[in-house]
Design an enzyme around this catalytic site. Sequence first.
Site, short mmCIF file in Angstrom:
data_model
loop_
_atom_site.label_atom_id
_atom_site.label_comp_id
_atom_site.label_asym_id
_atom_site.label_seq_id
_atom_site.Cartn_x
_atom_site.Cartn_y
_atom_site.Cartn_z
CG ASP A 117 47.82 45.37 46.73
OD1 ASP A 117 47.85 45.16 47.96
OD2 ASP A 117 47.85 44.46 45.89
CG HIS A 214 43.08 43.68 44.96
ND1 HIS A 214 43.70 44.00 46.14
CD2 HIS A 214 43.82 42.69 44.40
CE1 HIS A 214 44.78 43.26 46.29
NE2 HIS A 214 44.88 42.44 45.24
#
Length: 223
Positions: A117, A214
Amino acid sequence: PDVVCLQEIKATPSQVPAALCGIEGYSCYWHGGAKGYSGVGLLVRTGEGANPVHFYHPEFDFENRIVVAVVQDVHCASVYVPNGGKDFAAKMRFLEALRSYADRLQKNKTELVLCGDLNVARAELDVHPKERRQVIGQLPEERVLFERILETGLVDLGRMLDPDNEGMFTWWAPWRNMRARNIGWRLDYILASDKLTRRVSSCSVQASIGTSDHAPVVATFRH
């Protein structure tokens, strides 16, 4: 999978069940965040009788945000870049340090894979039109630093293999059915040394998998 990279794991090592960090055939490194915050982890598949996997943290690690495993001379990093909402300067320092780290390894001809990320939507294409605005995660100075990381010799595998996909997102705000409507941002990446890109056969977002806001990104390399 040969390598699993995890971000924002939040749990401390003592909170991790053996069912996760005791999987047969894997070496596990849990760099857990304190008090339910931050943290990264790695699971690396090992063969029978294999040498222990070497894990390390670059010197710029803070808040448990990066761990690297050396797998057959390839340095595989699980990275969780600060969001920047509370301390934008810290985010920029981390991105600059990540650029310096990648540059040093590339100059030493060390093969590198950065996964995770990165908390930056690389370009306008990486944000749904309804979400495009001048906010942290889409600011020009962040995007400039992202490109400087790539200029060290790394390749954005998702865009290399699917350059014109306008719906390639990895994060969706957890409200208003954003994920089902695919109104999202691309914040999660696999960046690899140029030499490794000659062996990559796929790099896809598994948008239908998981309960996080996510989605996993999975790359396959030929041996």
